[in-house]
Every structure is written in structure tokens, then in C-alpha cells.
Design an enzyme around this catalytic site. Structure first.
Site, PDB file in Angstrom:
ATOM      1  N   ASP A  86       0.741  -1.092  -0.234  1.00 28.29           N
ATOM      2  CA  ASP A  86       0.054   0.316   0.033  1.00 28.29           C
ATOM      3  C   ASP A  86       0.760   1.259   0.242  1.00 28.29           C
ATOM      4  O   ASP A  86       2.074   1.182   0.275  1.00 28.29           O
ATOM      5  CB  ASP A  86      -0.147   0.003   1.097  1.00 28.29           C
TER       6      ASP A  86
ATOM      7  N   ASP B 112      -0.820  -1.052   5.700  1.00 25.17           N
ATOM      8  CA  ASP B 112      -0.924  -0.123   7.463  1.00 25.17           C
ATOM      9  C   ASP B 112      -1.929  -0.618   8.619  1.00 25.17           C
ATOM     10  O   ASP B 112      -1.761  -0.828   9.595  1.00 25.17           O
ATOM     11  CB  ASP B 112      -0.517   1.534   7.627  1.00 25.17           C
TER      12      ASP B 112
END
Length: 710
Positions: free
Chosen positions: A412, A605
Site C-alpha cells: 500500500d 498499515d
């Protein structure tokens, strides 16, 4: 109604112990949910009709000692105890030379040594009884365990093989060899205990990072020393320079540099100030800090790491499951082969019955699957412990095995490859609008959002000292836009793909995106209000992390919801491929496409990436959102550095290489001794040495992993 109970079990030192204990308890009525954890020395089970004493008797019958701990169902009742608080490791751990297995080894060593010395001066008929005595002394505990296992449905245990061979050797007049066989077997068991203790020491070293006491700030403003385990959420704690932090908390007052290396492996002290999070186990290097406790002792970072490593050690990798299934067939198969050697070789090869019986017993000893069974879990436990010490947490053998096998690693962008702290770089108001008006209206719409870009726009409004007009009717479309009614008009802030602009603004938009900036478009009604450009800088080590992965032969890919030009600009700086303009469901599609090409890991995350982390072969969370990260992913990099992902791949590969070496040693030694035994070159005691020796070599090789460095 069933009650979940936990016992500490002493005396387990290999995967075979775990398997035999699990099988024995599964045969008991009124017991379910049995979990035996070798590294934590824990037995957890739900009892409906069975009584705790019956479980303890069953465990004792196998030669282990079960001591009841707290009830697993009620963690809050013993709030003051961490997962480890029930039994001080220092008290629980006897030195290896004082354990029951060691005492048996010393006794047998003395008897066999004395008999061997006497055999030099006395005739055989006088020393043979001494060797038989040594054999009998060993066969009492081993035989009792073999009978208990057979009674509980495991007739082909290593104890059964060893006892059969030793009794057979005594009966054919090889008493001296029978005594050496039982001595070597006892020695092997003792060495396994030492090795298991070494591996557990890795976990205990983590527990030792927690200070015993903390300075709690009283209502009057003074401080009192309290046990760290008694700190409650909301307490205020004083951490002086040089102190080790006793809790997870947020800084209320003070600034300091914190050495987080004991927890994350990050060698450089990190500056922390008011509002920032501090992890238990860190060392305060400079100023005094006042922390507000955010997690109870049983749930702080260290406790969760310990729990993860223990649970990870208990979860089995695919290779380990295969070996366990294989060994279930191996032992009965080996007994059939031994029987064929005894019965078929006299008529077929002309061996006399004494020779065929002797060699058949040796084959039986070579067949012990101990070294093979321990080859995988010993390496996995060492790999998991070595990783945890360096801030690389993996939730089990299956995940550890999968990380090194990944062909692609998808990242990401925001908060993973970048700092996750975007800031406003350019404001381009539409004709007739001002910068302040653009920021005030956009911030009014964004004030309900926790997205990093929303926070950056709100921060810009704060910097300019703007008061935000009231807004109502908030709505959001993830990955597209947010809107609200401000002063009676609909204001929308969104991505350029969902709020297109034309004319001079469109040309400016293209230029800003080409510079690697993320641009939000603000509309009022359907008219353009202006453009807000933001940039989130890549992490300092992101390019090095990509280079390290490429060097390992892994292809990194960036998945981002950002526009294609921004994605391409950042990807070019970092040296990886970019897939841009992806909505959450598009990321899942990309992961599926990559999985079709081979195993894929996803790094995020842990907050908005949960679906993609779950869809990948293995999910890796960056430690920024430690709480969520530890829960959602299969692995976590606590040090918040992109290079940690390459370190995880290297750790996985080092562990699997160790597993392969172990399996080669275990099978190779047995194969070699099988040939020399059938050829009549080696006898009974070298046969048990093939198993004991292989077990010791495999365990020592696995312990090398504890010294692994990225």
C-alpha cells in the site's frame, strides 16, 4: 457448561511430547479444545465432565508434571497478572543438570561406567548383571511411559521401540549393548531438554524487558512505587531519564529520545513528545516523561509480543504437518521392516536366528522418528524467536514458511511506502475565490474524516488560523469523495476522477500530478472551488527496501488509490511497479491476479488494508498502527521501516534452509546406519546413536538460528 483451564506442563522437550500428550488427552471423555504449547509449556483445555485432577493424573502417567494456573476464561479477574505473571520463570526453571531426566542420565552413566570398568578385570558372567541392572533402571520410567502411551492409543511410540530393542538385546545376551542403548536414549532426552530450554530463554528474554515496578503519580502530585503489573488504564506514570518504560502509554508532559531497540530492533533513539505513543520496554534516554497508561499490563506491547511468539510456536507449518503425518506411518512401517529382517533373512539370506534378531532390533532403533519430527518445529521456534528480538513478528510457522516463498510483494502507498503524514503544498483557487475560502470550506467538509489527506487539510486550516463554518449532512464514498452542506450549499472534496475540472485548472492539475503530488478537487454546488495539492514523502529507507527485495528475487508492486501520474512519479523514485487509481475492491482484484502467478504478500498499515492483507497469501503490517497491525496481519514489522519486509523474507528463507538441512541430517544419518546395520558393520548402540545423534545435531542446528542477523 464447560470450564476452560490452563496448566503449566514441565518435562516437554520436543514435538513428540506434544503429540503424545495431545493424543492421550483426546482419548479422555469430557474434555475438548486441547491445546499443548511446547514453547510456553502450557496446556489449555475445556472441561465439561472431566475433573482437573483426572487431567493431571493422565499427564503424570506420561512422565510430565502439570501445575494448574489461572482460568483462561477470565483474564480480567487477574488484571494484575500478565500472561506470564502466574509463574515467575526464574522460579519455574530448574537448572538443566537438576532435572529428572538429567538425574536419570547421571545414574545410568554411573552404572554403565562402573560395569564397563569392572568388565576389564572380572569375567562376563559377573558384570552382565550390572548391565542388566542399568537397563532395568532406565526401563522403569521409559517402560511406564510406553505402556501409558499404548493404553492411550499410541502403541508405536519411540519409548515402545526403545524398550522392545533393549529387552530383546538382554534376551539374546547383548546386555552391555542394551545398557549403552538406554544410556544414549536418556542422554538424548536430556539434550532435548537443554535445547528446548535454550529456545524458551529467547521468549523469557522478552519478558525480562518489563521492569518490575513503576512510579505512579498520586492525586496529590507526588509519586508512589507500585508493581508494573498493577498499573491500570488511565494511570499517570513518571518515567525518569534512564528508566525502562513499564507500560504502553501516551506522553502527557515532557520530551525525550527513546531507545526502542529492545522492542522494535530499531537502533537509533526516536524523539517523542506530548501526544505521542510510547511502548513498554523502551528505555528513556534523556528527559523526564509523564505517561498516561493506555493498555493494562496483560495487554501491553511486550505481553502481546510474548503471546504472539508463544502462539506462533504452537501453530504448525505445512512442512511440519506433512512430517507428522509421515511419521505416523513411518514407525509402524519400520516395525514391519524390522520383523521382516528377523523372520525373512534366515531362510532367504541364510543368516542364523541370533544375527537376524540382533540386526532386526537395530533396525527398530534406527526407525525412531524423533529427529525427523523435531527437525521442523525446532527450526521454526528458533526463527520466530530470532525475528521477535529484531522487531519482526510472525504469527506462526505457516506464515513464516509463506513469506519466503512469495514471488510478489504488494505495498500500500500511504503510510507504508510513505510517511503517512501528507501536507498541503499548493492551493489553486478557482477564479473569484481566495486560498483561505478554499481551505476553510474544504476543511469544514473534511472535519469528520480520519483520512491522512483530510488531516492535512485540517492542519492547513489550523496553520492559517481559520474558523471553520458549520457543516451538516456529511457523507463519504470511500476512495472517491466526501461531501457536506456548508452554509446551505453542497460542498464536495474528492479525487479528480470523480470531480473533473476543465480549462486552466485542468492544465494545472496535470502539472501538479506530474510532480508526484496528490490533488484534491473542491466543488461548491457544481462549480469548481479550487485545487488542493498535497505530498506525502516516501519513507527514508523505502528505495533501499525495494532494492533489497529485488536483490532477493522478489518483485515489489505498489497498489494505490492515487492517480496514475502521482503513482508513477513515486514508483519511479523508489524503483518499483505501480498500479494506481485503485478502489478497495480493485486492490482485492489485483491481489487475486498476482496470486494466480504465485504466492503473494501484501504490506499495509493494517487499518484500511485489512481486506487486502487477508486476501494475500500472507499479510504483513507495518508497525505504525501496532494494535490493529498485530491483529489483522500474519506478520508485523514493528520498527516501521520498509527494509524490515526484506528482513522478513531473509528470515523466512534462512529458517526454511535450516529445516531442509535438518531433514537431510535426520534422514541421511538413518539411511547410512540402516545400510551399515544390514551389512553387519554397525550394531545396536550405533543404531540408537543414529537417532539420538541426529536429534542432537538437528536441535543444535536449529539453535544457530537464534543468532540470525538481517
Amino acid at each position: 457448561m464447560s470450564e476452560k483451564l490452563v496448566w503449566r506442563v514441565e518435562g516437554m522437550d520436543c514435538a513428540g511430547c506434544v503429540a503424545s500428550l495431545t493424543r492421550a488427552l483426546e482419548k479422555m471423555p469430557g474434555i475438548s479444545g486441547i491445546e499443548v504449547n511446547l514453547m510456553a509449556e502450557r496446556l489449555t483445555a475445556s472441561l465439561s465432565t472431566a475433573r482437573p485432577e483426572e487431567v493431571e493424573r493422565q499427564v503424570a502417567a506420561l512422565g510430565f508434571t502439570a501445575t494448574p494456573l489461572a482460568t483462561a476464561a477470565a483474564p480480567d479477574e487477574h488484571q494484575g497478572h500478565s500472561h506470564h505473571g502466574h509463574d515467575d520463570p526464574a522460579e519455574a526453571e530448574k537448572p538443566w543438570w537438576a532435572t529428572g531426566k538429567a538425574k536419570l542420565t547421571w545414574l545410568l552413566g554411573g552404572l554403565v561406567g562402573a560395569a564397563t570398568l569392572l568388565s576389564l578385570v572380572l569375567p562376563e558372567r559377573l558384570t552382565d548383571p550390572l548391565f542388566v541392572t542399568a537397563t532395568a533402571v532406565a526401563l522403569i520410567p521409559f517402560g511406564r511411559r510406553a505402556l501409558a502411551l499404548a493404553h492411550m492409543g499410541s502403541p508405536f511410540s519411540i519409548e515402545t521401540l526403545m524398550c522392545t530393542a533393549a529387552i530383546g538385546a538382554v534376551l539374546i545376551g547383548a546386555a552391555e549393548e542394551a545398557a549403552v542403548v538406554v544410556l544414549l536414549f536418556a542422554l538424548g532426552e536430556m539434550l532435548e531438554t537443554i535445547a528446548a530450554g535454550r529456545a524458551r530463554a529467547g521468549i523469557r528474554a522478552l519478558a525480562a524487558l518489563m521492569p518490575r515496578t513503576a512510579l505512579r503519580v498520586t492525586a496529590a502530585g507526588g509519586t508512589e512505587e507500585v508493581p508494573a503489573a498493577r498499573l491500570a488504564v488511565g494511570d499517570l506514570v513518571l518515567v525518569r531519564p534512564g528508566d525502562r518504560v513499564a507500560c504502553d502509554g501516551t506522553i502527557e508532559e515532557g520530551r525525550s529520545a527513546l531507545d526502542e531497540s529492545p522492542v522494535t530492533g530499531e537502533s537509533v533513539p526516536v524523539a517523542r513528545g506530548p501526544g505521542e505513543t510510547v511502548r513498554a520496554g523502551s528505555i528513556n534516554a534523556e528527559g523526564a516523561l509523564r505517561l498516561r497508561v493506555t493498555h493494562a499490563a496483560s495487554d501491553n506491547t511486550i505481553a502481546r509480543i510474548i503471546r504472539m511468539v508463544e502462539e506462533a510456536s504452537a501453530s504448525r507449518a505445512p512442512t511440519q504437518r506433512f512430517i507428522e503425518r509421515f511419521s505416523a506411518w513411518w514407525t509402524p512401517g519400520a516395525m514391519i521392516v524390522a520383523l521382516l529382517v528377523i523372520l525373512a533373512t534366515p531362510p532367504l539370506l541364510g543368516w542364523d536366528w541370533a544375527t537376524s534378531l540382533y540386526r532386526g532390533l537395530a533396525v527398530l532403533l534406527i526407525a525412531c522418528p524423533c529427529a525427523l519430527v523435531i527437525s521442523v518445529p525446532a527450526a521454526m521456534a528458533s526463527g520466530l524467536s530470532a525475528g521477535a528480538r529484531r522487531g519482526l513478528l510472525v504469527k506462526g510457522g505457516a506464515a513464516l514458511e509463506a513469506i519466503g516463498a512469495a514471488c510478489h510483494i504488494a505495498f500500500d502507498k500511504t503510510g507504508t511506502l510513505t510517511e503517512g503524514r501528507p501536507r498541503v503544498t499548493d492551493l489553486i483557487p478557482a477564479e473569484g475565490r481566495s486560498e483561505d475560502e478554499l481551505v476553510a470550506l474544504a476543511a469544514a467538509v473534511e472535519q469528520g474524516s480520519a483520512h491522512p489527506l483530510a488531516r492535512a487539510i485540517l492542519a492547513e486550516a489550523g496553520r492559517r488560523g481559520l474558523s471553520l463554518p458549520p457543516a451538516r449532512g456529511f457523507s463519504a464514498t470511500p476512495g472517491k469523495a466526501v461531501q457536506a452542506v456548508v452554509a446551505g450549499r453542497v460542498v464536495m472534496v474528492g479525487s479528480p476522477r470523480h470531480a473533473p475540472v476543465s480549462g486552466p485548472l485542468a492544465a494545472t492539475l496535470e502539472r501538479l500530478e506530474g510532480e508526484g503530488k496528490t490533488v484534491s478537487v473542491a466543488l461548491i454546488g457544481n462549480a469548481p472551488l479550487g485545487l488542493i495539492a498535497l505530498r506525502d514523502e516516501p519513507r527514508a529507507d523505502a528505495a533501499a527496501g525495494m532494492a533489497a527485495l529485488a536483490a532477493l528475487g522478489v518483485r515489489p508492486v505498489m497498489l494505490t488509490g492515487d492517480n496514475a501520474r502521482t503513482g508513477a512519479a513515486i514508483a519511479a523514485r523508489l524503483g518499483l511497479e505501480a498500479k494506481a487509481e485503485l478502489l478497495p475492491e480493485d486492490k482485492l482484484r489485483e491481489i487475486a491476479a498476482l496470486r494466480a502467478l504465485g504466492p503473494v504478500a501484501m504490506v499495509g498499515d493494517g487499518i484500511n488494508d485489512a481486506p487486502a492483507l487477508a486476501a494475500a497469501s500472507v499479510g504483513i503490517a507495518m508497525g505504525g498502527g501496532t494494535d490493529v497491525a498485530l491483529e489483522t496481519a500474519d506478520a508485523a514489522v514493528l520498527k516501521d521501516r520498509v527494509t524490515g519486509v526484506a528482513e522478513l523474507v531473509a528470515l523466512s528463507r534462512a529458517t526454511m534452509a535450516n529445516v531442509k538441512q535438518n531433514m537431510a541430517v535426520a534422514v541421511g544419518l538413518k539411511g547410512a546406519f540402516l545400510l551399515t546395520t544390514l551389512a553387519g558393520i554397525t550394531g545396536l548402540w550405533p543404531a540408537i546413536l543414529a537417532d539420538t545423534g541426529a536429534t542432537v545435531l538437528v536441535t543444535l542446528n536449529a539453535l544457530r538460528l537464534l543468532r540470525w542477523k538481517p
